[in-house]
Design a protein around this motif. Structure first.
Motif, short mmCIF file in Angstrom:
data_model
loop_
_atom_site.label_atom_id
_atom_site.label_comp_id
_atom_site.label_asym_id
_atom_site.label_seq_id
_atom_site.Cartn_x
_atom_site.Cartn_y
_atom_site.Cartn_z
N ALA A 81 0.82 -1.21 0.00
CA ALA A 81 0.00 0.00 0.00
C ALA A 81 0.85 1.26 0.00
N LEU A 82 2.10 1.15 0.48
CA LEU A 82 2.94 2.33 0.67
C LEU A 82 4.25 2.25 -0.11
N TYR A 83 4.29 1.42 -1.14
CA TYR A 83 5.53 1.25 -1.89
C TYR A 83 6.09 2.59 -2.37
N ALA A 84 5.26 3.40 -2.99
CA ALA A 84 5.74 4.64 -3.60
C ALA A 84 6.37 5.59 -2.57
N PRO A 85 5.65 5.96 -1.49
CA PRO A 85 6.29 6.88 -0.53
C PRO A 85 7.49 6.27 0.19
N LEU A 86 7.45 4.97 0.49
CA LEU A 86 8.56 4.35 1.20
C LEU A 86 9.81 4.25 0.32
N ILE A 87 9.62 3.91 -0.96
CA ILE A 87 10.78 3.86 -1.86
C ILE A 87 11.36 5.26 -2.06
N ALA A 88 10.49 6.24 -2.21
CA ALA A 88 10.96 7.62 -2.33
C ALA A 88 11.72 8.05 -1.08
N MET A 89 11.23 7.65 0.09
CA MET A 89 11.90 7.97 1.34
C MET A 89 13.29 7.35 1.41
N LEU A 90 13.38 6.06 1.07
CA LEU A 90 14.67 5.37 1.14
C LEU A 90 15.68 5.96 0.15
N LEU A 91 15.23 6.26 -1.08
CA LEU A 91 16.12 6.87 -2.06
C LEU A 91 16.59 8.24 -1.58
N ALA A 92 15.69 9.00 -0.96
CA ALA A 92 16.06 10.31 -0.44
C ALA A 92 17.07 10.20 0.69
N LEU A 93 16.88 9.22 1.57
CA LEU A 93 17.82 9.01 2.67
C LEU A 93 19.20 8.62 2.14
N ILE A 94 19.22 7.77 1.11
CA ILE A 94 20.50 7.36 0.52
C ILE A 94 21.20 8.56 -0.11
N PHE A 95 20.46 9.33 -0.91
CA PHE A 95 21.06 10.48 -1.58
C PHE A 95 21.51 11.52 -0.56
N ILE A 123 12.41 15.55 1.20
CA ILE A 123 11.62 14.47 0.60
C ILE A 123 11.43 13.31 1.58
N ALA A 124 12.51 12.93 2.27
CA ALA A 124 12.40 11.83 3.23
C ALA A 124 11.40 12.17 4.33
N SER A 125 11.46 13.39 4.84
CA SER A 125 10.54 13.80 5.91
C SER A 125 9.10 13.83 5.42
N PHE A 126 8.90 14.42 4.24
CA PHE A 126 7.55 14.53 3.69
C PHE A 126 6.95 13.16 3.40
N MET A 127 7.74 12.25 2.87
CA MET A 127 7.25 10.92 2.54
C MET A 127 6.96 10.10 3.80
N GLN A 128 7.75 10.29 4.84
CA GLN A 128 7.43 9.63 6.11
C GLN A 128 6.08 10.10 6.63
#
Length: 333
Positions: A81-95, A123-128
């Motif tokens: 259900a949350l693939y999109a925001p969680l993947i965006a969060m993880l990519l943002a944390l990595i970057f 982005i990480a904060s917003f997606m969380q």
């Protein structure tokens, strides 16, 4: 026995999530505020979190890994259900992590890495916050599987919680800088802390007024006896905490504003707990329904009893070693 172990594990995962939010929250907040700082102030702001920022994310790993092992049904239904925001969060944390290190290694491209650090943090904060809002508003589950659409996570309520969490992180970041820095940087952080405190209080109110009408379970918890007693105490304590924060900033105190900001997060987290319990997926799965077999819970708990205290001791020691104000003339790198 399964009920007791499931509740213990639910408490451990809730603690891990809260520890991540408050510990990683202030360094994400500094990233969100990064464009407000100039020159040497940016270096000092980053030096204030450099010794601890990567260790803070340990709690995210612990919470996610524990969820997969202890509540596999939740892991299998909530993640789709949350693939999109969680993947965006993880990519943002990595970057963001890459930008954190690379900005120290270049002068010509530093502005790009500064922008990356800011963008990754925001982005990480917003997606969380969006993921939290999507979970609170409810996830469609049928036959213990996700039955919703790809875009169910994107709603006005989840956007509101995304803005609210990013604002809260900005408050944590600014009060951290008030505690850890001096001079012009502290003055800027002091002003930002006031604005973000007002913003967070407003957004907490907006989310709180909206939440009871998302699900009949919330409405019952908030407005029926005896649970309304607890839900009524939380707003009063939030106002008291805000008053403490505001007075501490006015009195030019160093540590109290950060502690008061942590108190606002703790009370918000408590309000969510009152609304959720005993559900782990609101309105769909209770803690007991989603738990793994008791043998697995017991085996994993034996490891957690050893691992969690070690992480706590290491974290406390790291913060103790790097306590006090940051010296502008010294650098971590």
């Amino acid at each position: 026995m399964m009920v007791d172990l499931a509740l213990i594990w639910a408490g451990l995962i809730a603690f891990s999530v809260f520890a991540y939010v408050v510990l990683d929250g202030f360094d994400l907040g500094i990233g969100i505020l990064f464009p407000l700082f100039k020159g040497r102030d940016r270096d000092v702001a980053m030096n204030s979190i450099a010794p601890v920022w990567d260790g803070n994310e340990t709690w995210l790993v612990l919470g996610g890994g524990g969820l997969m092992a202890v509540f596999p049904v939740v892991y299998a239904t909530v993640l789709p259900a949350l693939y999109a925001p969680l993947i965006a969060m993880l990519l943002a944390l990595i970057f963001r992590g890459v930008a954190f290190e690379f900005r120290w290694r270049t002068k010509r491209g530093r502005s790009w890495w500064d922008a990356g650090f800011f963008g990754g943090s925001l982005i990480a904060s917003f997606m969380q916050g969006i993921a939290l809002g999507a979970l609170v508003q409810g996830i469609v589950i049928e036959d213990r599987a996700y039955a919703g659409g790809w875009w169910d996570w994107l709603t006005p309520f989840s956007l509101l919680t995304g803005v609210a969490l990013a604002t809260g992180y900005a408050l944590l970041g600014s009060t951290w800088l008030v505690m850890k820095t001096t001079g012009n940087l502290r003055d800027i952080a002091q002003k930002v802390a006031r604005l973000s405190a007002l913003g967070m209080l407003t957004l907490i109110g907006a989310v709180s007024l909206w939440t009871p009408f998302l699900n009949p379970i919330y409405l019952e918890r908030w407005f029926k006896w005896p649970t309304m007693l607890f839900s009524g105490i939380v707003p009063v304590l939030v106002l008291a905490c805000f008053w403490w924060l505001w007075r501490s900033l006015s009195a030019q105190r160093d540590t109290a504003p950060f502690l008061a900001a942590l108190g606002l997060f703790a009370l918000s987290f408590t309000g969510l707990g009152i609304s959720f319990f005993p559900y782990i997926v609101p309105g769909a799965l209770t803690i007991q329904e989603a738990a793994a077999p008791p043998e697995s819970l017991g085996f994993l708990l034996a490891g957690a009893v050893v691992l969690v205290p070690i992480i706590l001791i290491y974290t406390a020691y790291a913060y103790w070693v790097f306590r006090g104000k940051v010296d502008p003339e010294e650098g971590y790198h």
